[in-house]
Design an enzyme around this catalytic site. Structure first.
Site, PDB file in Angstrom:
ATOM      1  N   ASP A  23      49.254 -28.901  75.384  1.00 51.29           N
ATOM      2  CA  ASP A  23      47.869 -28.463  75.650  1.00 51.29           C
ATOM      3  C   ASP A  23      47.673 -27.610  76.902  1.00 51.29           C
ATOM      4  O   ASP A  23      46.720 -27.830  77.671  1.00 51.29           O
ATOM      5  CB  ASP A  23      46.928 -29.679  75.719  1.00 51.29           C
ATOM      6  CG  ASP A  23      46.830 -30.408  74.392  1.00 51.29           C
ATOM      7  OD1 ASP A  23      47.655 -30.166  73.500  1.00 51.29           O
ATOM      8  OD2 ASP A  23      45.923 -31.242  74.240  1.00 51.29           O
ATOM      9  N   LYS A  66      46.032 -30.011  66.958  1.00 49.74           N
ATOM     10  CA  LYS A  66      45.589 -31.401  66.762  1.00 49.74           C
ATOM     11  C   LYS A  66      44.081 -31.533  66.929  1.00 49.74           C
ATOM     12  O   LYS A  66      43.441 -30.669  67.523  1.00 49.74           O
ATOM     13  CB  LYS A  66      46.309 -32.332  67.731  1.00 49.74           C
ATOM     14  CG  LYS A  66      45.980 -32.068  69.173  1.00 49.74           C
ATOM     15  CD  LYS A  66      46.782 -32.984  70.067  1.00 49.74           C
ATOM     16  CE  LYS A  66      46.616 -32.614  71.512  1.00 49.74           C
ATOM     17  NZ  LYS A  66      45.235 -32.687  71.986  1.00 49.74           N
ATOM     18  N   CYS A  94      46.237 -36.316  77.152  1.00 52.43           N
ATOM     19  CA  CYS A  94      47.106 -35.904  76.054  1.00 52.43           C
ATOM     20  C   CYS A  94      48.584 -36.097  76.359  1.00 52.43           C
ATOM     21  O   CYS A  94      49.359 -36.421  75.457  1.00 52.43           O
ATOM     22  CB  CYS A  94      46.769 -34.476  75.639  1.00 52.43           C
ATOM     23  SG  CYS A  94      45.170 -34.460  74.779  1.00 52.43           S
TER      24      CYS A  94
HETATM   25  C1  VGL Z   1      42.408 -33.433  76.464  1.00 58.99           C
HETATM   26  C2  VGL Z   1      40.345 -34.284  77.016  1.00 58.99           C
HETATM   27  C3  VGL Z   1      39.831 -33.883  75.804  1.00 58.99           C
HETATM   28  C4  VGL Z   1      43.825 -33.187  76.855  1.00 58.99           C
HETATM   29  C5  VGL Z   1      41.895 -33.047  75.227  1.00 58.99           C
HETATM   30  O1  VGL Z   1      44.451 -32.255  76.290  1.00 58.99           O
HETATM   31  O2  VGL Z   1      44.348 -33.897  77.760  1.00 58.99           O
HETATM   32  N1  VGL Z   1      41.624 -34.071  77.339  1.00 58.99           N
HETATM   33  N2  VGL Z   1      40.623 -33.271  74.924  1.00 58.99           N
END
Ligand code: VGL
Ligand code: ZN
Length: 194
Positions: free
Chosen positions: A15, A101, A140
């Site tokens: 991410d 995802k 994540c």
């Molecule tokens: C994430 C908060 C909301 C992440 C994803 O990638 O850590 N954090 N969505």
């Protein structure tokens, strides 16, 4: 002793997207600092011919995690939007495996393994150990590492290539401790042979 890498290893970049960088809608403090470090890991991985994967949060506009729907987070990583793009300067090779995802409106997924078929795809490639870095340590990365270990993969946690949201101070450190206690082995660039 330097850690050597072979074809049973893969690099998973979690991410590293614009919305998670300073200036993004869900900015992780210092999130941009992981980019040059991950580029070094990407160079190592390419040099050894390892599988390289990059997960991305890839939400529909009306995703349940957004505040407009009563969720926890500001709108972020809307599929195809500018904020969902990988960080500028992140040197993913053209053959990197992209893992999208939380693509449905009604479910969230912090783990790159959740609803993605990732474990199967890794096993098909003979991957036994994952090098994991990216954003965010306490969401994540944490959930991806937990699932990787549950699925039977070894994990090298790239401690110089992760950053935490730290909604509560100490969340990142607690997440790192939990990952180590669950069996993830901490590593930094110096641990690898050049
Ligand atoms: C994430 C908060 C909301 C992440 C994803 O990638 O850590 N954090 N969505
Ligand atoms: Zn999200």
């Amino acid at each position: 002793m330097k850690t050597s890498l072979d074809q049973h290893d893969a690099l998973l970049v979690v991410d590293v997207q614009r919305d998670f960088l300073p200036g993004g809608s869900l900015a992780v403090p210092g999130g941009d600092a992981v980019v040059p470090v991950l580029n070094r890991y990407l160079g190592l991985a390419r040099g050894r011919g390892l599988t390289i994967l990059a997960s991305r949060d890839w939400h529909p506009e009306n995703h349940c995690s957004f505040r407009a729907r009563g969720g926890t987070w500001p709108e972020h990583c809307v599929a195809g939007g500018a904020g969902a793009a990988f960080a500028p300067g992140l040197e993913l090779p053209p053959d990197a495996v992209i893992v999208s995802k939380a693509t449905g409106s009604e479910t969230d997924a912090y783990s790159a393994f959740e609803g993605t078929g990732l474990a199967r795809r890794l096993r098909e490639r003979g991957v036994k150990r994952l090098l994991i870095g990216g954003l965010a340590t306490d969401y994540c990365v944490l959930n991806t590492v937990r699932d990787a270990l549950k699925e039977g993969f070894q994990v090298l946690l790239l401690e110089d290539a992760i950053r935490a949201v730290d909604v509560k101070p100490g969340d990142g450190e607690r997440a790192e401790r939990e990952m180590r206690e669950a069996g993830a082995v901490p590593a930094t660039l110096e641990d690898f042979a050049p």
